[in-house]
Scaffold this motif. Sequence first.
Motif, PDB file in Angstrom:
ATOM      1  N   ASP A   2      27.426  65.048  57.155  1.00 12.63           N
ATOM      2  CA  ASP A   2      27.071  64.638  58.514  1.00 12.63           C
ATOM      3  C   ASP A   2      28.302  64.433  59.374  1.00 12.63           C
ATOM      4  O   ASP A   2      28.341  64.841  60.541  1.00 12.63           O
ATOM      5  CB  ASP A   2      26.235  63.360  58.487  1.00 12.63           C
ATOM      6  N   ASP A   3      29.344  63.797  58.794  1.00 11.90           N
ATOM      7  CA  ASP A   3      30.545  63.532  59.585  1.00 11.90           C
ATOM      8  C   ASP A   3      31.280  64.836  59.905  1.00 11.90           C
ATOM      9  O   ASP A   3      31.798  65.007  61.006  1.00 11.90           O
ATOM     10  CB  ASP A   3      31.470  62.569  58.844  1.00 11.90           C
ATOM     11  N   TYR A   6      29.404  66.488  62.674  1.00 10.91           N
ATOM     12  CA  TYR A   6      29.652  65.792  63.945  1.00 10.91           C
ATOM     13  C   TYR A   6      30.991  66.230  64.539  1.00 10.91           C
ATOM     14  O   TYR A   6      31.085  66.527  65.733  1.00 10.91           O
ATOM     15  CB  TYR A   6      29.635  64.275  63.737  1.00 10.91           C
ATOM     16  N   CYS A 153      22.337  54.391  75.526  1.00 10.40           N
ATOM     17  CA  CYS A 153      22.967  55.453  74.723  1.00 10.40           C
ATOM     18  C   CYS A 153      23.517  56.602  75.565  1.00 10.40           C
ATOM     19  O   CYS A 153      23.523  57.755  75.125  1.00 10.40           O
ATOM     20  CB  CYS A 153      21.990  55.999  73.686  1.00 10.40           C
ATOM     21  N   ALA A 220      23.989  58.865  63.951  1.00  9.94           N
ATOM     22  CA  ALA A 220      24.568  58.506  62.658  1.00  9.94           C
ATOM     23  C   ALA A 220      26.052  58.166  62.806  1.00  9.94           C
ATOM     24  O   ALA A 220      26.549  57.217  62.185  1.00  9.94           O
ATOM     25  CB  ALA A 220      24.380  59.648  61.666  1.00  9.94           C
ATOM     26  N   HIS A 221      26.754  58.931  63.631  1.00 13.33           N
ATOM     27  CA  HIS A 221      28.183  58.674  63.839  1.00 13.33           C
ATOM     28  C   HIS A 221      28.421  57.298  64.442  1.00 13.33           C
ATOM     29  O   HIS A 221      29.421  56.623  64.120  1.00 13.33           O
ATOM     30  CB  HIS A 221      28.780  59.746  64.749  1.00 13.33           C
ATOM     31  N   GLU A 222      27.507  56.856  65.307  1.00 10.88           N
ATOM     32  CA  GLU A 222      27.624  55.539  65.931  1.00 10.88           C
ATOM     33  C   GLU A 222      27.096  54.422  65.028  1.00 10.88           C
ATOM     34  O   GLU A 222      27.099  53.253  65.423  1.00 10.88           O
ATOM     35  CB  GLU A 222      26.863  55.526  67.258  1.00 10.88           C
ATOM     36  N   GLY A 223      26.647  54.779  63.832  1.00 18.51           N
ATOM     37  CA  GLY A 223      26.134  53.784  62.904  1.00 18.51           C
ATOM     38  C   GLY A 223      24.787  53.227  63.292  1.00 18.51           C
ATOM     39  O   GLY A 223      24.425  52.112  62.886  1.00 18.51           O
ATOM     40  N   LEU A 224      24.010  53.991  64.056  1.00 16.26           N
ATOM     41  CA  LEU A 224      22.709  53.539  64.528  1.00 16.26           C
ATOM     42  C   LEU A 224      21.605  54.073  63.620  1.00 16.26           C
ATOM     43  O   LEU A 224      21.448  55.283  63.451  1.00 16.26           O
ATOM     44  CB  LEU A 224      22.471  54.015  65.966  1.00 16.26           C
ATOM     45  N   ARG A 225      20.865  53.184  63.034  1.00 14.65           N
ATOM     46  CA  ARG A 225      19.710  53.582  62.236  1.00 14.65           C
ATOM     47  C   ARG A 225      18.564  53.968  63.171  1.00 14.65           C
ATOM     48  O   ARG A 225      18.429  53.396  64.255  1.00 14.65           O
ATOM     49  CB  ARG A 225      19.280  52.445  61.311  1.00 14.65           C
TER      50      ARG A 225
END
Length: 250
Positions: A2-3, A6, A153, A220-225
């Motif tokens: 994923d990273d 991104y 966002c 996901a990169h922002e750590g948001l579920r």
Amino acid sequence: MDDLWYQMIFKRKSFHIFKDKLNISATELSNIAEIFKFLKPLDEKIKTGYRIVPAGETSCKRGEEYCILLYSEKKGDYLRNIGYIGEQLDLYLASLNIGALWFGIGKTDSGKYNGLDFVIMIAIAKMEESKFRKDMFKSKRKPLEQIWEGSCCQEIGNIVRFAPSACNTQPWKVVAEENKLTIYRYQQPGKRGIMPAAKVAYYNRIDMGIFLLFLELCLAHEGLRFERTLFADADDDGAEMTLAAVYLIG
């Protein structure tokens, strides 16, 4: 992965002509074949497949070395599903310095493969790294306020608006409320570029899969579920706005 995907959002570009291409190695072809095992679908119930063929086996004449043919069962939202899967591949290819072009109008004699139907092809060629994007934000895209309604966002919206789309139609609208993103497929009246009118919805559904992947990579990169709910987009009733998905964040 994923990273990696991104990071490749900022590097990838659509190569409409492959100039001064290099050769894709046998190892790279093997790696491309292997990565298909790890690509995530939107709908696991839809069977998909692929073939990598020499450029001469398709109608694409953009200077590419190979074309990746994407196949699917024609059921449910198979077009959106192929867009979501294929864009993961597009971003992975950029990490190998392999340029790509979603070639929507391409034709092949291989209309069927293992009982699956041909959907779309991606033309590819090895390119020097200098040929890829240096500054994504210089690319021509709709301004954020045209695709993103609401203040939630917006930093993510400013990245996902660079998702590739057929004829750069950018067929998406987002209503961003606190902890909720509502995604629509937007068919702007009279906006279709060179696409035949009958094919606009076809390619724009593929585009929506690409857009949803970009959105999820950014979240996901922002750590948001998030919790994703997808809505069926199978009937073309000519509506300007068609609900595609809702993301609950947090």
